[in-house]
Design a protein around this motif. Sequence first.
Motif, PDB file in Angstrom:
ATOM      1  N   GLU A  34       0.849  -1.187   0.000  1.00 36.61           N
ATOM      2  CA  GLU A  34       0.000   0.000   0.000  1.00 36.61           C
ATOM      3  C   GLU A  34       0.882   1.234   0.000  1.00 36.61           C
ATOM      4  O   GLU A  34       2.057   1.189   0.353  1.00 36.61           O
ATOM      5  CB  GLU A  34      -0.954   0.012   1.189  1.00 36.61           C
ATOM      6  N   GLY A  35       0.277   2.340  -0.404  1.00 39.63           N
ATOM      7  CA  GLY A  35       0.959   3.626  -0.349  1.00 39.63           C
ATOM      8  C   GLY A  35       1.771   3.939  -1.580  1.00 39.63           C
ATOM      9  O   GLY A  35       1.955   3.114  -2.468  1.00 39.63           O
ATOM     10  N   SER A  36       2.259   5.167  -1.611  1.00 41.62           N
ATOM     11  CA  SER A  36       3.140   5.634  -2.671  1.00 41.62           C
ATOM     12  C   SER A  36       3.796   6.924  -2.199  1.00 41.62           C
ATOM     13  O   SER A  36       3.407   7.493  -1.180  1.00 41.62           O
ATOM     14  CB  SER A  36       2.360   5.876  -3.969  1.00 41.62           C
ATOM     15  N   LEU A  75       7.939  -8.107   3.476  1.00 41.04           N
ATOM     16  CA  LEU A  75       7.575  -8.322   4.880  1.00 41.04           C
ATOM     17  C   LEU A  75       6.382  -7.459   5.292  1.00 41.04           C
ATOM     18  O   LEU A  75       6.132  -7.266   6.479  1.00 41.04           O
ATOM     19  CB  LEU A  75       8.767  -8.039   5.793  1.00 41.04           C
ATOM     20  N   GLY A  76       5.694  -6.901   4.308  1.00 43.84           N
ATOM     21  CA  GLY A  76       4.504  -6.106   4.605  1.00 43.84           C
ATOM     22  C   GLY A  76       4.737  -4.617   4.719  1.00 43.84           C
ATOM     23  O   GLY A  76       3.855  -3.886   5.168  1.00 43.84           O
ATOM     24  N   GLY A  77       5.912  -4.143   4.312  1.00 47.29           N
ATOM     25  CA  GLY A  77       6.200  -2.706   4.360  1.00 47.29           C
ATOM     26  C   GLY A  77       5.396  -1.943   3.327  1.00 47.29           C
ATOM     27  O   GLY A  77       4.877  -2.510   2.361  1.00 47.29           O
ATOM     28  N   THR A  78       5.294  -0.648   3.531  1.00 44.44           N
ATOM     29  CA  THR A  78       4.542   0.213   2.614  1.00 44.44           C
ATOM     30  C   THR A  78       5.500   0.972   1.710  1.00 44.44           C
ATOM     31  O   THR A  78       6.722   0.963   1.917  1.00 44.44           O
ATOM     32  CB  THR A  78       3.698   1.240   3.383  1.00 44.44           C
ATOM     33  N   ASP A  79       4.932   1.654   0.728  1.00 45.58           N
ATOM     34  CA  ASP A  79       5.725   2.494  -0.166  1.00 45.58           C
ATOM     35  C   ASP A  79       5.566   3.974   0.179  1.00 45.58           C
ATOM     36  O   ASP A  79       5.906   4.833  -0.609  1.00 45.58           O
ATOM     37  CB  ASP A  79       5.328   2.232  -1.625  1.00 45.58           C
ATOM     38  N   TYR A  80       5.054   4.272   1.377  1.00 48.79           N
ATOM     39  CA  TYR A  80       4.986   5.667   1.824  1.00 48.79           C
ATOM     40  C   TYR A  80       6.397   6.155   2.107  1.00 48.79           C
ATOM     41  O   TYR A  80       7.285   5.378   2.480  1.00 48.79           O
ATOM     42  CB  TYR A  80       4.130   5.797   3.086  1.00 48.79           C
TER      43      TYR A  80
END
Length: 103
Positions: A34-36, A75-80
Amino acid sequence: PTYRAEIAQKHHQKYKAYYKQKTCERKVRRKGAEGSHTDAEWEALKAKHAYTCLRCGKQEPTIALTRDHVKPLILGGTDYIENIQPLCHGCNSAKNDKEIDYR
């Protein structure tokens, strides 16, 4: 090189950053993260850290900084942007899929 190869090479150099960004975006989508974050946020983050790799201390333009996900996407990290740190390619590769925060 042929004329066609020269044109292709010039095109690639002109749009290198664009292609790199699109490759990163595809990777994030493929992993379902999720995220960007924007290019402006990335530039601001590099400026905040004085265009320096947080692991080895080398600076641009001697090296090219890459976006490293503190908590890897796998590992479930975001792209924020809050999950991004600037590392050189060698340090980013050495970190692999470990969750290491150099900030």
